[in-house]
Motif scaffolding. Sequence first.
Motif, short mmCIF file in Angstrom:
data_model
loop_
_atom_site.label_atom_id
_atom_site.label_comp_id
_atom_site.label_asym_id
_atom_site.label_seq_id
_atom_site.Cartn_x
_atom_site.Cartn_y
_atom_site.Cartn_z
N LEU A 6 0.84 -1.20 0.00
CA LEU A 6 0.00 0.00 0.00
C LEU A 6 0.88 1.26 0.00
CD1 LEU A 6 -2.77 -0.99 2.58
CD2 LEU A 6 -3.16 -0.39 0.17
N TYR A 7 1.85 1.29 0.88
CA TYR A 7 2.71 2.47 1.01
C TYR A 7 3.47 2.73 -0.28
CZ TYR A 7 6.33 5.53 2.96
OH TYR A 7 7.18 6.57 3.22
N ARG A 8 4.04 1.69 -0.86
CA ARG A 8 4.80 1.87 -2.10
C ARG A 8 3.90 2.28 -3.27
NH1 ARG A 8 8.68 -3.50 -2.22
NH2 ARG A 8 9.91 -3.03 -0.34
N SER A 9 2.61 1.95 -3.17
CA SER A 9 1.67 2.31 -4.23
C SER A 9 1.08 3.70 -4.03
CB SER A 9 0.54 1.27 -4.29
OG SER A 9 1.04 -0.01 -4.57
N GLY A 10 1.60 4.45 -3.06
CA GLY A 10 1.10 5.79 -2.80
C GLY A 10 -0.13 5.84 -1.92
N GLU A 11 -0.46 4.72 -1.26
CA GLU A 11 -1.66 4.64 -0.42
C GLU A 11 -1.26 4.70 1.06
OE1 GLU A 11 -4.72 4.47 -1.44
OE2 GLU A 11 -4.62 3.91 -3.55
N ARG A 12 -0.59 5.79 1.44
CA ARG A 12 -0.08 5.89 2.80
C ARG A 12 -1.20 5.84 3.84
NH1 ARG A 12 0.78 10.33 6.15
NH2 ARG A 12 2.37 10.01 7.79
N THR A 13 -2.30 6.58 3.58
CA THR A 13 -3.40 6.60 4.54
C THR A 13 -4.00 5.21 4.72
OG1 THR A 13 -3.92 8.90 3.99
CG2 THR A 13 -5.65 7.61 5.07
N ARG A 14 -4.21 4.49 3.63
CA ARG A 14 -4.73 3.12 3.74
C ARG A 14 -3.77 2.21 4.47
NH1 ARG A 14 -6.30 0.42 -1.67
NH2 ARG A 14 -6.86 -1.24 -0.20
#
Length: 289
Positions: A210-218
């Motif tokens: 998630l973090y690497r995909s730009g989904e920090r909040t998720r």
Amino acid sequence: MRVRLLGPLHVSHAGIAITPVARRPQQILALLLLNHAQVVPLSTLIDELWDGHTPKTARAAVQTYVFELRKKFARATGRSTDAVGEQILRTTRNGYVFVADLSQFDLRAFRWLEQTGAVAMADGDLATAAHNFRAALALWQGPALADVDPGPSIRAELAGLQQSRAMMLGHRIELELRAGRHREILGELADLASHDRFNEELQAQFIIALYRSGERTRALEAFHGLRREMVGKFGLEPSPKLQQCYQAVLNSEPLPDRMPVLPLPGEPSVPPPPRELSWGPWSTWSTSA
């Protein structure tokens, strides 16, 4: 002859199904196939069928079930029952052994891909390892022997198989993440993480993807949701690895970009490739076979 164990039990020859319907013949055939080319002692078969509640007629009953199986193979292959007893399902001094030459056997293909994938990892060829693991996992058509009522021996075999499958899946995901394929596997990881809530290695992989995909909040929400469940159900905090991962995401650090979740295994020995793998049977299996 085609044999499938990684899903419902299926045995066929030239398009003719040979799989027995009755429970005990199914158990005998399944256990013999799980131990293909190895003798299964009569005592093991008896324990499998009656699980410690052995009737006096057990030995004769097993002989009858084996004879019925041989008749099914004889009808499907056009051989005599005597020929089947020599070339397919053989009697030994203390048990039985399934010796037929199998043109396609999903379990054997799975084991070979598992071992060659591990060797590729040890050699640093992570792309080949991931490819082999994907191919091996694609052989599964549901839980192994899904329609067989297992006794103690089959249960033990299935537990080992499921452990191998789970370990391979974890390593395959790890390899995908190391190859930078986090976006490609994010949907799969979300599904896996929702069904295996307390697998902390899997949850760490999901948060990193998630973090690497730009989904920090998720990614942060995924950690908090897992923590609530763990504290509420077990009174336990997430593992140090997960907390380290969370802190890195919280602080927008680059750590998850280089954080391995699972260590890669050491190098095992490689057996000779089974005959059918020279043309890749895992890509030709049909669920209607």
